[in-house]
Write a protein that holds these residues in place. Structure first.
Motif, mmCIF file in Angstrom:
data_model
loop_
_atom_site.group_PDB
_atom_site.id
_atom_site.type_symbol
_atom_site.label_atom_id
_atom_site.label_comp_id
_atom_site.label_asym_id
_atom_site.label_seq_id
_atom_site.Cartn_x
_atom_site.Cartn_y
_atom_site.Cartn_z
ATOM 1 N N GLN A 145 60.750 43.927 62.452
ATOM 2 C CA GLN A 145 59.453 43.678 62.364
ATOM 3 C C GLN A 145 59.481 44.903 62.658
ATOM 4 N N LEU A 146 58.776 44.528 61.660
ATOM 5 C CA LEU A 146 58.490 45.686 62.380
ATOM 6 C C LEU A 146 58.316 45.295 63.823
ATOM 7 N N ASN A 147 59.143 45.554 64.506
ATOM 8 C CA ASN A 147 59.101 45.230 65.921
ATOM 9 C C ASN A 147 59.848 46.324 66.623
ATOM 10 N N GLY A 148 59.139 47.145 67.373
ATOM 11 C CA GLY A 148 59.809 48.238 68.043
ATOM 12 C C GLY A 148 60.540 47.786 69.271
ATOM 13 N N GLY A 149 60.151 46.672 69.857
ATOM 14 C CA GLY A 149 60.777 46.218 71.074
ATOM 15 C C GLY A 149 61.800 45.145 70.802
ATOM 16 N N PRO A 150 62.302 44.529 71.854
ATOM 17 C CA PRO A 150 63.282 43.463 71.688
ATOM 18 C C PRO A 150 62.707 42.343 70.840
ATOM 19 N N LYS A 151 63.557 41.624 70.162
ATOM 20 C CA LYS A 151 63.080 40.581 69.262
ATOM 21 C C LYS A 151 62.295 39.522 70.010
ATOM 22 N N LYS A 152 62.737 39.176 71.221
ATOM 23 C CA LYS A 152 62.063 38.125 71.969
ATOM 24 C C LYS A 152 60.876 38.699 72.715
ATOM 25 N N ASP A 153 59.921 39.206 71.911
ATOM 26 C CA ASP A 153 58.737 39.837 72.481
ATOM 27 C C ASP A 153 57.896 38.843 73.254
ATOM 28 N N ALA A 154 58.006 37.554 72.877
ATOM 29 C CA ALA A 154 57.199 36.533 73.547
ATOM 30 C C ALA A 154 57.570 36.393 75.009
ATOM 31 N N ASN A 155 58.763 36.819 75.387
ATOM 32 C CA ASN A 155 59.213 36.666 76.759
ATOM 33 C C ASN A 155 58.907 37.879 77.631
ATOM 34 N N LYS A 156 58.308 38.913 77.046
ATOM 35 C CA LYS A 156 57.962 40.083 77.846
ATOM 36 C C LYS A 156 56.852 39.754 78.838
ATOM 37 N N THR A 157 56.842 40.423 79.937
ATOM 38 C CA THR A 157 55.748 40.258 80.884
ATOM 39 C C THR A 157 54.689 41.297 80.610
ATOM 40 N N ASP A 158 53.480 41.040 81.089
ATOM 41 C CA ASP A 158 52.380 41.962 80.866
ATOM 42 C C ASP A 158 52.625 43.305 81.539
ATOM 43 N N GLU A 159 53.473 43.316 82.580
ATOM 44 C CA GLU A 159 53.679 44.546 83.334
ATOM 45 C C GLU A 159 54.648 45.512 82.644
ATOM 46 N N GLU A 160 55.465 45.011 81.722
ATOM 47 C CA GLU A 160 56.438 45.875 81.066
ATOM 48 C C GLU A 160 55.738 46.845 80.131
ATOM 49 N N GLY A 218 43.582 48.962 46.798
ATOM 50 C CA GLY A 218 44.600 48.660 45.799
ATOM 51 C C GLY A 218 45.945 48.515 46.481
ATOM 52 N N LEU A 219 46.815 49.528 46.362
ATOM 53 C CA LEU A 219 48.126 49.451 46.998
ATOM 54 C C LEU A 219 47.949 49.428 48.519
ATOM 55 N N THR A 220 48.572 48.451 49.144
ATOM 56 C CA THR A 220 48.414 48.212 50.578
ATOM 57 C C THR A 220 49.780 48.000 51.219
ATOM 58 N N ALA A 221 49.978 48.604 52.389
ATOM 59 C CA ALA A 221 51.212 48.401 53.154
ATOM 60 C C ALA A 221 50.847 47.828 54.524
ATOM 61 N N PHE A 222 51.652 46.865 54.988
ATOM 62 C CA PHE A 222 51.394 46.197 56.259
ATOM 63 C C PHE A 222 52.720 45.976 56.974
ATOM 64 N N TRP A 223 52.716 46.168 58.294
ATOM 65 C CA TRP A 223 53.925 45.956 59.079
ATOM 66 C C TRP A 223 53.556 45.439 60.463
ATOM 67 N N LEU A 224 54.494 44.754 61.092
ATOM 68 C CA LEU A 224 54.285 44.238 62.432
ATOM 69 C C LEU A 224 54.970 45.138 63.447
ATOM 70 N N LEU A 225 54.231 45.479 64.479
ATOM 71 C CA LEU A 225 54.755 46.265 65.589
ATOM 72 C C LEU A 225 55.348 45.372 66.664
ATOM 73 N N ILE A 274 56.616 35.438 53.281
ATOM 74 C CA ILE A 274 57.343 36.516 53.939
ATOM 75 C C ILE A 274 57.613 36.124 55.393
ATOM 76 N N LYS A 275 58.884 36.002 55.741
ATOM 77 C CA LYS A 275 59.264 35.792 57.143
ATOM 78 C C LYS A 275 59.484 37.170 57.749
ATOM 79 N N TRP A 276 58.823 37.432 58.853
ATOM 80 C CA TRP A 276 58.809 38.767 59.435
ATOM 81 C C TRP A 276 60.060 39.043 60.262
ATOM 82 N N GLU A 277 61.071 39.607 59.618
ATOM 83 C CA GLU A 277 62.184 40.176 60.368
ATOM 84 C C GLU A 277 61.686 41.438 61.067
ATOM 85 N N PRO A 278 62.302 41.816 62.193
ATOM 86 C CA PRO A 278 61.913 43.084 62.817
ATOM 87 C C PRO A 278 62.078 44.245 61.845
ATOM 88 N N MET A 279 61.136 45.188 61.904
ATOM 89 C CA MET A 279 61.166 46.420 61.122
ATOM 90 C C MET A 279 61.026 46.180 59.615
#
Length: 338
Positions: free
Chosen positions: A15-30, A188-195, A285-290
């Protein structure tokens, strides 16, 4: 600000995902890697959009002896025979101008393409996103969305454990649409990614409006070519694209010009159901990281899937879109491999 209400032909041509895949488990303080891309809302008033002559980047690639050479070292999987591709081994951040033209042509041909392993693209940040997007045309500023500080032409989507989901208001969160179809020269042409993304869920679905039109009977298709519809951010819209395609969406199309309300509702509801139920013209589209998804907003509808509310996870995405030509009438629908 862009015009909120216009009228247009019912068909489009063009995913675009810059952090660990298990982002749901992060705490708000991180610390959050993409905190600099959180939403802000500007009070700035933008002038009305000025008409301009659009040159499709893909048209330049038509003269190239090998217009798909930018994919020569990539692994390409066709998601369905005529719509959607999954690409690995192509770095979007390093494409030359010529290769970006080829990208635009390939997106016009396949409708939507997901590029995997795009950490280099995602981590370059907002200044790079805008420079990359401007190759395809003037950047679109979404009139109703948040954006990173100082970058109004980057549209952000954001939900986390504190967000309100509309699961109580409707039996489904599916809303098929194309972005800002009420504008005279929409994206027209559009790009989208998940952070950042939930570990599972939050997929995005895309539908080919070219194939949706092509599957109708010639009598119905020819009838639709004679019609225009009103589109709006407040409840009405209008427009049209590069190829022969349906140009309606339940979110913004409000009525068919010249018809009485009951007549218009019957026809539009038929078309909305056709788009939603034609799974043979859709990809998921299943969102793999990056991952970065690039699509042609004129001839492709999409919908998010908000099935992750109970996970209390963050889903944070960014989008860059280039304005395109004004949708115009078409008499013929082109083949996807033209």
């Amino acid at each position: 600000m862009p015009t909120a209400t216009t009228t247009t032909e019912l068909l489009s041509s063009s995913q675009l995902n810059g952090g660990p895949k298990k982002d749901a488990n992060k705490t708000d303080e991180e610390p959050y890697k993409y905190a600099h891309l959180m939403q802000t809302w500007s009070t700035q008033k933008y002038p009305p959009l000025e008409p301009f002559e659009h040159v499709d980047a893909g048209s330049r690639a038509l003269k190239h002896p090998k217009p798909r050479s930018f994919l020569e070292s990539a692994n390409v999987t066709e998601m369905t025979p005529e719509f959607g591709s999954d690409v690995r081994g192509c770095n979007l951040a390093e494409l030359s101008s010529d290769q970006k033209d080829q990208l635009a042509l390939e997106v016009a041909r396949r409708g939507v393409i997901v590029f995997r392993g795009q950490e280099d693209f995602i981590d370059r940040g907002p200044k790079f996103y805008t420079e990359w997007g401007r190759h395809f045309g003037p950047l679109h500023i979404h009139p109703l969305a948040g954006h990173p500080e100082g970058y109004p032409d980057i549209h952000l989507v954001y939900k986390d454990k504190n967000s309100r989901f509309n699961v109580q208001e409707s039996i489904t969160t599916t809303v098929w649409h194309s972005d800002c179809s009420f504008e005279l020269q929409p994206a027209g042409l559009t790009a989208f990614w998940l952070l950042s993304q939930p570990e599972t869920g939050g997929d995005t679905l895309y539908a080919s409006q070219v194939l949706n039109l092509r599957s109708l009977s010639p009598i119905m298709a020819n009838f639709l070519r004679t019609l225009k519809a009103t589109h709006s951010a407040f409840g009405t819209m209008r427009s049209k694209g590069r190829r022969g395609s349906l140009y309606v969406n339940k979110q913004m199309t409000k009525s068919i010009v010249g018809m009485k309300r009951e007549e218009s509702d019957v026809l539009l509801n038929f078309l909305y159901d056709h788009v939603a139920m034609s799974t043979d013209h859709q990809v998921r589209i299943k969102w793999e990281p990056m991952s970065v998804v690039v699509w042609d907003n004129h001839v492709t509808s999409h919908t998010a899937t908000s099935d992750y509310a109970h996970l209390k996870a963050r889903r944070h995405g960014a989008r860059i879109s280039a304005q395109s030509e004004r949708p115009i009438p078409t008499l013929d629908s082109l083949k996807m491999d033209d």
